[in-house]
Scaffold this active site. Structure first.
Site, short mmCIF file in Angstrom:
data_model
loop_
_atom_site.label_atom_id
_atom_site.label_comp_id
_atom_site.label_asym_id
_atom_site.label_seq_id
_atom_site.Cartn_x
_atom_site.Cartn_y
_atom_site.Cartn_z
N ARG A 12 1.40 -1.43 0.29
CA ARG A 12 0.17 -0.46 0.23
C ARG A 12 1.05 1.35 0.18
O ARG A 12 0.34 2.71 -0.84
CB ARG A 12 -0.77 0.20 0.97
CG ARG A 12 -0.34 -0.47 2.66
CD ARG A 12 -1.13 0.59 3.57
NE ARG A 12 -0.95 -0.33 4.96
CZ ARG A 12 -0.78 0.55 6.50
NH1 ARG A 12 -1.68 1.02 5.85
NH2 ARG A 12 0.13 0.31 6.84
N GLU A 60 -18.51 3.89 -0.19
CA GLU A 60 -17.77 3.05 -1.25
C GLU A 60 -18.73 2.86 -2.19
O GLU A 60 -17.97 3.28 -3.45
CB GLU A 60 -18.02 2.07 -0.46
CG GLU A 60 -16.59 2.15 0.30
CD GLU A 60 -17.00 2.30 1.90
OE1 GLU A 60 -18.21 2.06 1.82
OE2 GLU A 60 -16.34 2.56 2.82
N HIS A 111 -4.87 -3.80 2.15
CA HIS A 111 -6.02 -4.48 4.03
C HIS A 111 -6.33 -5.27 3.27
O HIS A 111 -7.36 -6.00 3.52
CB HIS A 111 -6.32 -3.26 4.37
CG HIS A 111 -6.02 -2.23 5.18
ND1 HIS A 111 -5.06 -0.78 4.34
CD2 HIS A 111 -5.98 -1.91 6.58
CE1 HIS A 111 -4.50 -0.49 5.45
NE2 HIS A 111 -4.51 -1.03 6.77
N ASP A 119 -7.50 -5.75 14.20
CA ASP A 119 -8.75 -4.86 13.29
C ASP A 119 -9.83 -5.98 13.02
O ASP A 119 -11.29 -5.70 13.61
CB ASP A 119 -8.37 -4.46 12.32
CG ASP A 119 -8.59 -2.89 12.02
OD1 ASP A 119 -8.72 -2.27 13.06
OD2 ASP A 119 -8.30 -1.95 11.36
N ARG A 169 -1.31 -4.59 4.07
CA ARG A 169 -1.00 -3.62 5.03
C ARG A 169 0.49 -4.05 5.31
O ARG A 169 0.91 -2.26 5.70
CB ARG A 169 -2.41 -3.56 6.10
CG ARG A 169 -2.19 -3.02 7.32
CD ARG A 169 -2.95 -3.10 8.19
NE ARG A 169 -2.53 -2.24 9.79
CZ ARG A 169 -1.55 -2.28 10.88
NH1 ARG A 169 -1.91 -3.72 10.81
NH2 ARG A 169 -1.72 -2.18 11.32
#
Lengths: 322, 289
Positions: A12, A60, A111, A119, A169
């Site tokens: 990323r 989104e 991610h 998460d 990530r």
């Protein structure tokens, strides 16, 4: 772990930097994000080209539609959010107004997979590749490192039509040198070998290389390693050659074993040259909270898991199956 | 700043002959819708007929388009967010010259350029593929943003259904249009009050529809969606409204112009028989005389 511990960069992060370079080279490139610019690293493009950056807020579906409208007017939009939202939440928008009309939208989905870590499952995409792969005409790319990410971003911009780029990530070792020639639809041979081929993408490519070294040193097994960054269109030729020349295949991906790289490889071998295939991936389960390392171990995605799978594949090839 | 909610402002009025021409175009749209859906044996006549005047006024008076050069970068754009009204869109596109009028009778048939719902890949003049409701306004926003980036005079028009407003993405997009101050964008809501499962008010109430849009920050107009002068005036007012997008809540009648279809929910997604269509066409033609 790898002996010489190469520099680790998250794909990323490489994506964010590549977008800035691309933005400098091509004024038609625009970038959209859905309140995750700091995480997807599009904030660098936003700072450099504020007029060409569209913060869409936590919306989104609206972001994908807006990207489609921009593309219909000649722009090359890169729409970015987490993979779980890009492919999951906005699936219908991607299908209806990007995929169906074949619009020139690039989806930068960060991610991906379980290495999102703490998460937990709500943010860990284990099915995005399957979803995107099933949309007719969609190109799906999972870069393995920073170098490949930058090249994939530029290749996606040159490609006419929708492209899904899955990013990670967590930091991953840099595998490729700057003169690596990335081509959409072309697998890269990373290591030659004759007993089995490990076909990997994304985070698991460096693990595949490590597994191949161990197989050679500890088991006397010669493993070929293919980096199949483009899941679709898949490099049928490279897969068939691997099947024909090594007679056994292991796939390795940070995704559900249903619908991702492993499935793509099985489809190709089943149709063209059936050989034993062992799939390393998430066994149809959701993720959970934990460190990326803990999760990779818990879900069986480490180099040692690839080694075991390779030995199973070789056994099956020799007819001494489990 | 314009404060009115109806077309009360000083705008150039349409000349009598223009009104006559646009009424005639709307009649042609209705005839094409009836014949094409009858020939197809399926389709959505109700919501196509309710939007005939809006489409006719946009395509034959308001919008800057060139059917000889469909890709002209400075052209205005139209997005049919309520994609099931495709027969009406195809009718104006054919009448405008994007493709032959005869082709309208290929609607929904295998191999036709006229898909059941609009497809920009198949049909010249279709600016966005639609049909899955709730998505058109987002795409129109994208077109309006692109026009602004490139400094083009392009205006973007989008037609939404009333039932379609039940889709949450419409309101995500409505926030974007206002946040981005897209005054080069104009939306119409074809407020015919009926959706497949019944009256919109019963399915999911749209009470105070204008107030909802106003609360989102839009410049809101309410008109009779079959009144060509009012449609034109609304478009002119939208053009002169700066700093915010304009939405027109167009009160319409589903199935308008065909007595046995008017306000009958069954005609949302059912084609007339050939006989029914021809009977309706005769009435529409008589009206014109």
């Amino acid at each position: 772990m790898m002996a010489d511990a190469p520099k680790k960069i998250a794909t990323r992060a490489a994506y964010g930097k590549a977008l800035v370079k691309l933005g400098e080279a091509n004024p038609d490139v625009v970038v959209l994000d859905a309140d995750l610019a700091k995480s997807t690293k599009t904030d660098e493009f936003a700072a450099r080209f504020p007029d060409r950056f569209f913060e869409m807020g936590i919306a989104e579906a609206d972001m994908m539609g807006t990207a489609a409208g921009l593309a219909a007017s000649g722009k090359i939009p890169f729409a970015s959010t987490f993979a779980v939202f890009a492919a999951g939440r906005a699936f219908d928008q991607v299908r209806q107004v990007i995929g169906y009309p074949g619009l020139n939208v690039k989806i930068g989905a960060s991610h991906g997979g379980i290495t999102v870590g703490e998460d937990g499952a709500s943010h860990q995409s284990v099915e995005d590749i399957a979803l995107m792969r099933a949309i007719p005409g969609m190109t799906v790319i999972v870069p393995a490192d920073a170098v490949e990410t930058e090249k994939a971003v530029f290749a996606a911009a040159r490609h006419k039509g929708p492209v899904y780029i899955r990013l990670g990530r967590s930091g991953v070792p840099v595998i490729f040198s700057d003169n690596y020639n990335f081509e959409i639809g072309r697998a890269a041979l990373l290591r030659e070998g004759g007993d089995v081929t490990i076909i990997a993408c994304g985070v698991l490519v460096s693990f595949a290389l490590e597994a191949a070294s161990r197989l050679a040193e500890e088991n006397g097994v010669s493993a070929r390693v293919l980096n199949m960054a483009t899941i679709k269109p898949a490099d049928d030729e490279a897969v068939v050659a691997a099947a024909r020349e090594t007679g056994a295949i292991v796939t390795a991906e940070e995704h559900n074993v249903i619908g991702g790289l492993g499935s793509a490889v099985c489809e190709i071998t089943a149709e063209h040259f059936p050989v034993p295939v062992e799939r390393v991936g998430i066994r149809d389960a959701f993720g959970q909270s934990g460190t990326p390392e803990e999760l990779l171990r818990a879900y069986g995605l480490l180099p040692e898991d690839i080694v075991k799978a390779a030995l199973r594949a070789v056994e099956r090839k020799r007819g001494t199956t489990r | 700043m314009l404060g009115c909610d109806v077309h009360c402002c000083q705008v150039p009025a349409l000349a009598e002959d223009e009104v006559r021409m646009l009424k005639e175009k709307a009649r042609q749209v209705r005839i094409h819708v009836l014949r094409a859906t009858a020939e197809a044996g399926s389709g959505h006549p109700g919501g196509s007929l309710s939007s005939a005047e809006i489409l006719a006024t946009l395509y034959f008076k308001v919008m800057r388009i060139n059917p000889k050069d469909p890709g002209w970068p400075d052209r205005d754009r139209f997005v049919l967010s309520k994609g099931h009204a495709a027969p009406a869109l195809y009718a104006v596109l054919a009448e405008a010259g994007f493709f032959p009028v005869d082709e309208l009778l290929t609607l929904r048939k295998f191999g036709s350029r006229l898909q059941g719902h609009p497809s920009m890949k198949h049909t010249p003049g279709v600016e966005m593929s639609t049909g899955s409701l709730g998505q058109g306004l987002s795409t129109a926003n994208g077109m309006a943003l692109a026009a602004r980036l490139d400094g083009r005079p392009t205006r973007v028009y989008v037609l939404l259904g009333d039932g379609e407003l039940e889709e949450g993405q419409v309101w995500e997009a409505a926030m974007t249009s206002v946040h981005r101050k897209l005054d080069n964008l104009m939306a119409f809501v074809d407020y015919n009050g009926l959706q497949i499962d019944g009256p919109v008010m019963d399915v999911k109430s749209l009470d105070n529809i204008a107030a909802r849009w106003r609360a989102f920050g839009w410049h809101v107009l309410e008109i009779d969606g079959h009144d060509i002068r009012a449609i034109f005036a609304a478009c002119e007012e939208a053009k002169s409204t700066k700093g915010k997008p304009t939405v027109v809540v167009a009160h319409t009648v589903k199935g308008r112009g065909v007595p046995f279809m008017e306000n009958v929910v069954d005609w949302h997604g059912k084609a007339p028989s050939r006989d029914q269509a021809e009977e309706a066409v005769r009435r529409i033609e008589q009206e014109a005389e």
